[in-house]
Write a protein that holds these residues in place. Structure first.
Motif, short mmCIF file in Angstrom:
data_model
loop_
_atom_site.label_atom_id
_atom_site.label_comp_id
_atom_site.label_asym_id
_atom_site.label_seq_id
_atom_site.Cartn_x
_atom_site.Cartn_y
_atom_site.Cartn_z
N ALA A 212 0.84 -1.21 0.00
CA ALA A 212 0.00 0.00 0.00
C ALA A 212 0.87 1.26 0.00
CB ALA A 212 -0.93 -0.01 1.20
N ILE A 213 1.93 1.25 0.81
CA ILE A 213 2.83 2.40 0.86
C ILE A 213 3.51 2.60 -0.50
CG2 ILE A 213 4.94 3.29 1.93
CD1 ILE A 213 4.06 1.76 4.50
N ARG A 214 3.93 1.49 -1.11
CA ARG A 214 4.58 1.58 -2.41
C ARG A 214 3.63 2.14 -3.47
NH1 ARG A 214 7.12 -3.54 -5.85
NH2 ARG A 214 7.98 -2.28 -7.56
N ALA A 215 2.35 1.81 -3.36
CA ALA A 215 1.36 2.26 -4.34
C ALA A 215 0.96 3.72 -4.17
CB ALA A 215 0.12 1.38 -4.25
N TRP A 216 1.14 4.26 -2.96
CA TRP A 216 0.51 5.54 -2.66
C TRP A 216 1.03 6.73 -3.48
CZ3 TRP A 216 -4.04 5.24 -1.29
CH2 TRP A 216 -4.74 6.36 -0.88
N PRO A 217 2.31 6.82 -3.80
CA PRO A 217 2.73 7.96 -4.64
C PRO A 217 1.97 8.03 -5.96
CG PRO A 217 4.64 6.91 -3.66
CD PRO A 217 3.47 6.03 -3.35
N ALA A 218 1.67 6.89 -6.58
CA ALA A 218 0.93 6.90 -7.85
C ALA A 218 -0.51 7.35 -7.65
CB ALA A 218 0.98 5.51 -8.49
N VAL A 219 -1.12 6.96 -6.50
CA VAL A 219 -2.48 7.45 -6.20
C VAL A 219 -2.46 8.95 -6.03
CG1 VAL A 219 -4.40 7.35 -4.55
CG2 VAL A 219 -3.18 5.25 -5.16
N ARG A 220 -1.42 9.44 -5.35
CA ARG A 220 -1.31 10.89 -5.10
C ARG A 220 -1.08 11.69 -6.38
NH1 ARG A 220 -1.97 13.62 -0.08
NH2 ARG A 220 0.00 14.70 -0.39
N GLU A 221 -0.48 11.05 -7.38
CA GLU A 221 -0.30 11.76 -8.65
C GLU A 221 -1.65 12.13 -9.25
OE1 GLU A 221 2.12 9.70 -11.43
OE2 GLU A 221 3.89 9.65 -10.11
N LYS A 222 -2.63 11.24 -9.12
CA LYS A 222 -3.96 11.51 -9.65
C LYS A 222 -4.83 12.30 -8.68
CE LYS A 222 -4.49 7.64 -12.86
NZ LYS A 222 -5.37 6.52 -13.29
N PHE A 223 -4.63 12.04 -7.39
CA PHE A 223 -5.46 12.68 -6.37
C PHE A 223 -4.54 13.22 -5.27
CE2 PHE A 223 -7.93 9.31 -8.37
CZ PHE A 223 -9.04 10.02 -8.81
N CYS A 330 -7.93 4.13 -7.57
CA CYS A 330 -8.26 5.33 -8.35
C CYS A 330 -9.60 5.17 -9.06
CB CYS A 330 -7.15 5.62 -9.36
SG CYS A 330 -5.60 6.18 -8.60
N HIS A 331 -9.91 3.97 -9.52
CA HIS A 331 -11.17 3.73 -10.21
C HIS A 331 -12.35 4.01 -9.27
CE1 HIS A 331 -13.69 2.12 -13.38
NE2 HIS A 331 -14.28 1.30 -12.51
N LEU A 332 -12.24 3.57 -8.02
CA LEU A 332 -13.34 3.81 -7.08
C LEU A 332 -13.42 5.28 -6.68
CD1 LEU A 332 -13.45 0.74 -4.66
CD2 LEU A 332 -14.81 1.22 -6.68
N ILE A 333 -12.29 5.95 -6.56
CA ILE A 333 -12.33 7.38 -6.26
C ILE A 333 -13.00 8.14 -7.42
CG2 ILE A 333 -10.94 9.46 -5.86
CD1 ILE A 333 -8.88 7.69 -4.48
N GLU A 334 -12.69 7.72 -8.65
CA GLU A 334 -13.24 8.39 -9.83
C GLU A 334 -14.72 8.07 -10.05
OE1 GLU A 334 -10.59 6.78 -12.70
OE2 GLU A 334 -9.16 8.46 -12.59
N HIS A 335 -15.18 6.96 -9.50
CA HIS A 335 -16.56 6.51 -9.75
C HIS A 335 -17.26 6.27 -8.41
CE1 HIS A 335 -14.36 5.48 -13.47
NE2 HIS A 335 -15.51 5.80 -14.06
N PRO A 336 -17.66 7.34 -7.73
CA PRO A 336 -18.31 7.19 -6.42
C PRO A 336 -19.62 6.41 -6.48
CG PRO A 336 -18.43 9.47 -7.21
CD PRO A 336 -17.48 8.75 -8.10
N SER A 337 -20.33 6.44 -7.61
CA SER A 337 -21.57 5.68 -7.70
C SER A 337 -21.28 4.18 -7.66
CB SER A 337 -22.32 6.04 -8.99
OG SER A 337 -21.54 5.74 -10.14
#
Length: 382
Positions: A212-223, A330-337
């Motif tokens: 999760a820590i390794r993935a987080w910089p890429a999530v932060r790039e989008k959000f 990122c997909h779930l953040i982008e698609h709250p519905s």
């Protein structure tokens, strides 16, 4: 019914026993619980949970598997309890319960709470003895089909032995219900604004927190305002903090520590993340999160696919694939519905399949089978 467990430590098996004891009267089971280890080994929180469930936990004085008095002590306890059936949890209890149950002519049920992994030395010998004992018992329970399959493969069975059965764990869902997020809790978790992703559970390697820590910089790039809250603690915490600092994540990753208000924590999260690795079995935190209506991003490790329905109550990726993990979050953040639909379906699935009452009902049926009760009400297990 007499439940025999290695010790009153603070772990998943012990918490499960406490929750089962709380609902046992509803399915006409009377539970007596005894620990092999002496009172000095008791975890205070486990004793509190057992007492809240109406159980007066007792201790024997068995400190090791080769204790020459162990079987005698267990035999005495079985006779004192006047139980109809013995249920052993964890390796030492399973191994020692078999001869004691035979001597007292009681049916024996055994439960394995882990998933089989290659072991060496004494650990391997202890597990092998426990598996041999369980296979000679009346019923051996595995808490996921994945666990049963792993033990089957590890110990060279072409098919599961006929007494090996699967009964999923359940959780007391009384407090784990959907509800609005508490702004105060979100702020405590570092996300007064922006998406909040929560990783719950004790810090262990199999939880995949480093992924999760390794993935987080890429999530932060989008959000850029997304926050990752690690809610738990454990020995690897210092290493995880080092990884966060090395990745320059600063206040993007919050070490929230262990909390006693987990229903509020789940409700505060936009997404629950469980980047589990092989070695994880059947994490009850995902049942709790599901019951609170939270969408889940997790992996196909262990028995997780039995718990989280892929594409229906959560999104599943391969263990260790941090790129796929980023995409799913990122997909779930982008698609709250979509996140909302997954969360709503998760509530239904948790309530129908993974409540502690459902688990107790399934255990009752298994006990009746082991006792030879057919097509008539079972005798009270006292």
């Amino acid at each position: 019914m007499l439940s025999l467990i290695d010790g009153y430590r603070f772990g998943g098996a012990e918490i499960l026993l406490a929750q089962l004891a709380g609902v046992a009267p509803q399915v006409d089971i009377s539970m007596d619980i005894v620990s092999l280890l002496p009172e000095s080994a008791n975890a205070r929180e486990t004793i509190r949970l057992l007492e809240q469930a109406g159980v007066r936990p007792r201790n024997l004085n068995v400190r090791r598997l080769l204790d020459p008095t162990a079987i005698f002590q267990i035999v005495q306890e079985i006779r004192r309890s006047r139980c109809d059936i013995v249920h052993a949890h964890l390796e030492t209890a399973v191994t020692l319960a078999l001869p004691a149950a035979k001597l007292t002519r009681r049916p024996l049920v055994c439960t394995f709470h882990t998933i089989a992994e290659p072991l060496t030395g004494r650990e391997a010998k202890r597990e092998r003895l426990a598996v041999l004992a369980a296979t000679r018992s009346d019923r051996a329970i595995f808490v996921s089909a994945a666990s049963r399959a792993a033990f089957q493969h590890m110990y060279g069975h072409s098919e599961p032995p006929p007494n090996w059965e699967v009964i999923h764990n359940g959780v007391d869902l009384t407090q784990f219900t959907p509800g609005p997020a508490d702004p105060r809790v979100r702020e405590e978790l570092g996300a007064s604004t922006g998406p909040l992703v929560v990783v719950p559970g004790v810090f262990r390697d199999c939880k995949g927190i480093a992924i999760a820590i390794r993935a987080w910089p890429a999530v932060r790039e989008k959000f850029p305002d997304a926050k990752l809250a690690l809610v738990g603690d454990g020995e690897p915490a210092a290493e995880y903090r080092r990884q966060v600092d090395a990745a320059g994540l600063g206040d993007a990753v919050i070490f929230a520590g262990s909390r006693t208000d987990m229903p509020a924590v789940y409700r505060a999260a936009d997404i629950i993340l469980a980047p589990a690795l092989p070695g994880e079995n059947f994490p009850t935190t995902l049942i709790e999160a599901s019951a609170c209506g939270r969408p889940i991003v997790t992996t196909t490790a262990g028995g997780i696919p039995e718990l989280v329905a892929a594409g229906e109550t959560g999104l599943l990726v391969a263990p260790g694939d941090h790129v796929a993990l980023v995409d799913a979050v990122c997909h779930l953040i982008e698609h709250p519905s979509l996140a909302s639909r997954l969360g709503a379906a998760a509530v239904v699935r948790a309530q129908q399949n993974f409540s502690v009452l459902a688990a107790a009902t399934n255990l009752r049926k298994l006990y009746e089978s082991a006792l030879g009760v057919v097509d008539e009400p079972a005798a009270s297990c006292t």
